[in-house]
Design a protein around this motif. Structure first.
Motif, PDB file in Angstrom:
ATOM      1  N   LEU A   1       0.073  26.644 -10.322  1.00  0.00           N
ATOM      2  CA  LEU A   1       0.861  26.803  -9.096  1.00  0.00           C
ATOM      3  C   LEU A   1       0.692  25.604  -8.168  1.00  0.00           C
ATOM      4  N   MET A   2      -0.534  25.136  -8.002  1.00  0.00           N
ATOM      5  CA  MET A   2      -0.781  24.016  -7.095  1.00  0.00           C
ATOM      6  C   MET A   2      -0.173  22.734  -7.642  1.00  0.00           C
ATOM      7  N   THR A   3      -0.216  22.569  -8.945  1.00  0.00           N
ATOM      8  CA  THR A   3       0.381  21.382  -9.554  1.00  0.00           C
ATOM      9  C   THR A   3       1.891  21.373  -9.348  1.00  0.00           C
ATOM     10  N   TYR A   4       2.517  22.504  -9.578  1.00  0.00           N
ATOM     11  CA  TYR A   4       3.969  22.590  -9.386  1.00  0.00           C
ATOM     12  C   TYR A   4       4.345  22.388  -7.920  1.00  0.00           C
ATOM     13  N   LYS A   5       3.530  22.902  -7.026  1.00  0.00           N
ATOM     14  CA  LYS A   5       3.817  22.717  -5.595  1.00  0.00           C
ATOM     15  C   LYS A   5       3.748  21.236  -5.230  1.00  0.00           C
TER      16      LYS A   5
ATOM     17  N   PHE B   1       0.830  -1.205   0.000  1.00  0.00           N
ATOM     18  CA  PHE B   1       0.000   0.000   0.000  1.00  0.00           C
ATOM     19  C   PHE B   1       0.867   1.259   0.000  1.00  0.00           C
ATOM     20  N   ALA B   2       2.001   1.219   0.676  1.00  0.00           N
ATOM     21  CA  ALA B   2       2.910   2.373   0.665  1.00  0.00           C
ATOM     22  C   ALA B   2       3.462   2.604  -0.737  1.00  0.00           C
ATOM     23  N   VAL B   3       3.753   1.518  -1.440  1.00  0.00           N
ATOM     24  CA  VAL B   3       4.206   1.647  -2.830  1.00  0.00           C
ATOM     25  C   VAL B   3       3.086   2.234  -3.687  1.00  0.00           C
ATOM     26  N   LEU B   4       1.862   1.781  -3.426  1.00  0.00           N
ATOM     27  CA  LEU B   4       0.720   2.257  -4.212  1.00  0.00           C
ATOM     28  C   LEU B   4       0.562   3.768  -4.132  1.00  0.00           C
ATOM     29  N   TRP B   5       0.823   4.346  -2.964  1.00  0.00           N
ATOM     30  CA  TRP B   5       0.717   5.804  -2.857  1.00  0.00           C
ATOM     31  C   TRP B   5       1.732   6.502  -3.757  1.00  0.00           C
ATOM     32  N   ASP B   6       2.892   5.860  -3.949  1.00  0.00           N
ATOM     33  CA  ASP B   6       3.877   6.432  -4.860  1.00  0.00           C
ATOM     34  C   ASP B   6       3.529   6.170  -6.320  1.00  0.00           C
ATOM     35  N   VAL B   7       2.461   5.444  -6.554  1.00  0.00           N
ATOM     36  CA  VAL B   7       1.877   5.324  -7.887  1.00  0.00           C
ATOM     37  C   VAL B   7       0.765   6.354  -8.047  1.00  0.00           C
ATOM     38  N   LEU B   8      -0.092   6.475  -7.022  1.00  0.00           N
ATOM     39  CA  LEU B   8      -1.279   7.328  -7.126  1.00  0.00           C
ATOM     40  C   LEU B   8      -0.948   8.814  -7.050  1.00  0.00           C
ATOM     41  N   ASN B   9       0.009   9.192  -6.216  1.00  0.00           N
ATOM     42  CA  ASN B   9       0.351  10.616  -6.143  1.00  0.00           C
ATOM     43  C   ASN B   9       0.900  11.144  -7.469  1.00  0.00           C
ATOM     44  N   PRO B  10       1.845  10.462  -8.116  1.00  0.00           N
ATOM     45  CA  PRO B  10       2.262  10.920  -9.442  1.00  0.00           C
ATOM     46  C   PRO B  10       1.118  10.951 -10.455  1.00  0.00           C
ATOM     47  N   GLU B  11       0.230   9.953 -10.380  1.00  0.00           N
ATOM     48  CA  GLU B  11      -0.909   9.933 -11.297  1.00  0.00           C
ATOM     49  C   GLU B  11      -1.749  11.200 -11.134  1.00  0.00           C
ATOM     50  N   ARG B  12      -1.985  11.608  -9.904  1.00  0.00           N
ATOM     51  CA  ARG B  12      -2.801  12.800  -9.661  1.00  0.00           C
ATOM     52  C   ARG B  12      -2.075  14.068 -10.066  1.00  0.00           C
ATOM     53  N   ILE B  13      -0.773  14.104  -9.848  1.00  0.00           N
ATOM     54  CA  ILE B  13       0.000  15.275 -10.272  1.00  0.00           C
ATOM     55  C   ILE B  13      -0.031  15.405 -11.793  1.00  0.00           C
ATOM     56  N   LEU B  14       0.175  14.301 -12.493  1.00  0.00           N
ATOM     57  CA  LEU B  14       0.174  14.354 -13.951  1.00  0.00           C
ATOM     58  C   LEU B  14      -1.221  14.629 -14.506  1.00  0.00           C
TER      59      LEU B  14
ATOM     60  N   ALA C   1      -3.395  16.479 -12.966  1.00  0.00           N
ATOM     61  CA  ALA C   1      -3.547  17.918 -12.727  1.00  0.00           C
ATOM     62  C   ALA C   1      -2.826  18.716 -13.802  1.00  0.00           C
ATOM     63  N   ALA C   2      -1.597  18.303 -14.126  1.00  0.00           N
ATOM     64  CA  ALA C   2      -0.834  18.988 -15.167  1.00  0.00           C
ATOM     65  C   ALA C   2      -1.556  18.918 -16.509  1.00  0.00           C
ATOM     66  N   GLY C   3      -2.140  17.746 -16.790  1.00  0.00           N
ATOM     67  CA  GLY C   3      -2.905  17.616 -18.019  1.00  0.00           C
ATOM     68  C   GLY C   3      -4.112  18.516 -18.048  1.00  0.00           C
TER      69      GLY C   3
ATOM     70  N   ALA D   1      -4.437  19.692  -6.204  1.00  0.00           N
ATOM     71  CA  ALA D   1      -3.980  19.971  -7.568  1.00  0.00           C
ATOM     72  C   ALA D   1      -4.850  19.246  -8.586  1.00  0.00           C
ATOM     73  N   LYS D   2      -5.145  17.965  -8.313  1.00  0.00           N
ATOM     74  CA  LYS D   2      -5.978  17.202  -9.234  1.00  0.00           C
ATOM     75  C   LYS D   2      -7.371  17.820  -9.349  1.00  0.00           C
ATOM     76  N   LEU D   3      -7.939  18.225  -8.218  1.00  0.00           N
ATOM     77  CA  LEU D   3      -9.264  18.837  -8.209  1.00  0.00           C
ATOM     78  C   LEU D   3      -9.284  20.109  -9.050  1.00  0.00           C
ATOM     79  N   THR D   4      -8.345  21.011  -8.790  1.00  0.00           N
ATOM     80  CA  THR D   4      -8.348  22.302  -9.477  1.00  0.00           C
ATOM     81  C   THR D   4      -7.966  22.150 -10.947  1.00  0.00           C
ATOM     82  N   GLY D   5      -7.009  21.251 -11.245  1.00  0.00           N
ATOM     83  CA  GLY D   5      -6.628  21.050 -12.633  1.00  0.00           C
ATOM     84  C   GLY D   5      -7.769  20.492 -13.466  1.00  0.00           C
ATOM     85  N   ALA D   6      -8.472  19.500 -12.917  1.00  0.00           N
ATOM     86  CA  ALA D   6      -9.600  18.907 -13.641  1.00  0.00           C
ATOM     87  C   ALA D   6     -10.721  19.916 -13.835  1.00  0.00           C
ATOM     88  N   GLN D   7     -10.997  20.688 -12.805  1.00  0.00           N
ATOM     89  CA  GLN D   7     -12.087  21.656 -12.901  1.00  0.00           C
ATOM     90  C   GLN D   7     -11.785  22.742 -13.919  1.00  0.00           C
TER      91      GLN D   7
END
Length: 392
Positions: free
Chosen positions: A305-309, A240-253, A255-257, A327-333
Motif C-alpha cells: 500500500l505504501m509503495t503504491y501511494k 539537485f532538483a533533477v537528482l530528486w527525480d532520480v532518487l525518488n523513483p529509485e526508492r519506489i522501485l 520498495a516494490a522489489g 515505502a523504501k523502509l517498509t519494503g526493505a524490512q
C-alpha cells in the motif's frame, strides 16, 4: 479513495507474471552462480513492452507512470527474480524516467526509443568512496573546456556498468565547500560509457559481493572523461532538483522489489510448510510456523500500500519525499523479514542450494542498506516528518 489497481497496472501485472513464469527460481539461482546477466528475461520483458512503460508513446513506449513500473518490478521479484529488481531500477528507472522528465528533445529522440526497445541500458554514477551516503559531499568534478566538460573523480558501487551504454553521472561543477546553498553546484551528465572506455578515460573494477550477482557492481575511475555540453541533463549547477527525480523513483522501485521479494519468500515458505510432514502433520499447522508467516503477510500488504501511494504521488507531481522513504523502509524490512522467516521455516535445508531460500536471503539483506541506508531513512522521517532536532 479507490484502492483498485487501474486497468493499465493490472495489464502490467498479468504480462510480467506470464514472463516470470518462464523463469523460475532455478533460472535465477543458476544465473546467480554464474554471475550472468538475465539476457533471456530481459529480451522477453523488452519484447512485451514491459521495460519501456514510462517512455512516452511518441518515442515507442507505453506512456505509463511510476505506478505501472513499480507493479512490474514487484511482479518480477515475486516470480523469484529478486536480483532482477536492478533491471527496473537501472534502465527504466534511472534512464527512461529521468529523460522523460528532464531530457532535452534531442536527448529524448536519440535515446528513448532504444530504451523502450530494451536496446539501450543505463546506470547511475552517484556514490563515491569518501562521500558514501552523503551525496552533498561528492568530489567528482566537471570543468568546462570549450564545448565540452571534462570530468575527473571516482565512483563506487555502480551497478550495471558492464552492460550500460550510458551513465547518468552526478558531478559537482561547484566544489562542495564553495556551494551556497550546499545543494547548488550539482550537474548531471549523460556519459557515453563505451566511448569513454575506448578513450581510456573511464575504467572500472568489479566488486566481489555476497548476492545479487546477476548484475555487477563496480568501482569506477574517471580520468579526463570528455562530455559534450549538450549531454547535460537539466541545467548546469542546478542538478539537485533533477537528482530528486532520480532518487525518488529509485526508492519506489526498491520498495516494490522488497514487497515482491516478500511475496516470493512467503510463497516458497508456505509451500514447504504445507508439504513438509513432521510428527504426523504438516509443519504449517504449528502456530510457531504459521503465526510468523501470517505476520509477514500482513506487513507485506502494508508495504505494498505504501509503495503504491508513493508511486501515485510521484505520478501526480505531488510531494512524495516522506512517502518514498517510508515505502523504501517498509519494503526493505518486510523483504528481509520474509526471507529470514522462510529460512527458519525450512530449518537446516534452507542452507542447501537445492532450494532458493539461501539466494532470497542474500538478495533481501542488501535492501536495508541500498539505495539509502535504513538509518538515514529514519533520520529523514525523524527530522523532516516528525520535526525532531538534527544531530548534525
Amino acid at each position: 479513495m479507490d484502492f483498485t489497481l487501474p486497468d493499465t497496472a493490472q495489464a502490467v501485472q498479468e504480462g510480467v507474471r506470464a514472463i516470470g513464469a518462464r523463469y523460475d527460481h532455478a533460472y535465477w539461482s543458476r544465473l546467480e552462480e554464474e554471475h550472468r546477466f538475465p539476457w533471456e528475461a530481459w529480451r522477453d520483458l523488452a519484447d512485451g513492452g514491459w521495460l519501456g512503460l514510462t517512455v512516452p508513446e511518441e518515442y515507442g513506449g507505453g506512456g505509463q507512470g511510476m505506478l505501472e513500473l513499480a507493479v512490474a518490478c514487484e511482479t518480477l521479484a515475486a516470480s523469484g527474480g529478486t536480483g532482477g529488481i536492478f533491471l527496473y531500477i537501472l534502465t527504466p528507472g534511472f534512464g527512461a524516467t529521468t529523460l522523460t522528465r528532464h531530457g532535452t528533445e534531442e536527448q529524448k529522440r536519440a535515446l528513448l526509443p532504444g530504451l523502450a526497445a530494451g536496446e539501450v541500458q543505463f546506470c547511475l554514477g552517484l556514490t563515491e568512496p569518501d562521500a558514501g551516503s552523503d551525496a552533498l559531499s561528492i568530489r567528482t568534478r566537471a570543468v568546462r573546456d570549450g564545448d565540452d566538460f571534462v570530468r575527473d573523480g571516482q565512483k563506487i558501487w555502480i551497478s550495471g556498468l558492464e552492460n550500460a551504454d550510458w551513465m547518468i553521472a552526478v558531478t559537482r561543477t561547484v566544489p562542495a565547500g564553495d556551494a551556497r546553498p550546499r545543494t547548488s553546484g550539482f550537474t548531471l551528465f549523460l556519459v557515453d560509457v563505451r566511448e569513454a572506455a575506448e578513450a581510456g578515460t573511464l575504467r572500472w573494477t568489479p566488486i566481489p559481493k555476497m548476492g545479487s550477482n546477476v548484475v555487477t557492481s563496480s568501482q569506477v575511475f574517471l580520468d579526463g572523461v570528455r562530455v559534450p555540453a549538450d549531454n547535460v541533463i537539466g541545467e548546469v549547477g542546478r542538478g539537485f532538483a533533477v537528482l530528486w527525480d532520480v532518487l525518488n523513483p529509485e526508492r519506489i522501485l526498491a520498495a516494490a522489489g522488497g514487497v515482491g521479494t516478500a511475496d516470493a519468500a512467503l510463497d516458497v515458505a508456505v509451500r514447504y510448510a504445507t508439504e513438509r510432514q513432521v510428527f504426523g502433520r504438516p509443519i504449517g499447522a504449528n502456530q510457531g510456523i504459521q503465526f510468523p508467516l501470517a505476520q509477514i503477510k500482513a506487513k507485506t500488504e502494508l508495504g505494498r500500500l505504501m509503495t503504491y501511494k508513493a508511486a501515485w504521488l510521484f505520478d501526480n507531481d505531488l510531494p512524495c519525499h516522506a512517502e518514498t522513504n517510508i515505502a523504501k523502509l517498509t519494503g526493505a524490512q518486510v523483504g528481509w523479514e520474509a526471507a529470514e522467516r522462510a529460512f527458519q521455516t525450512f530449518g537446516g535445508m534452507a542452507y542447501s542450494k537445492e532450494y532458493p531460500v539461501e539466494r532470497l536471503f542474500r538478495d533481501a539483506r542488501i535492501a536495508r542498506n541500498i539505495p539509502v541506508a535504513e538509518e538515514l531513512v529514519l533520520a529523514h522521517i525523524g527530522t523532516q516528518v516528525l520535526g525532531l532536532p538534527r544531530s548534525y
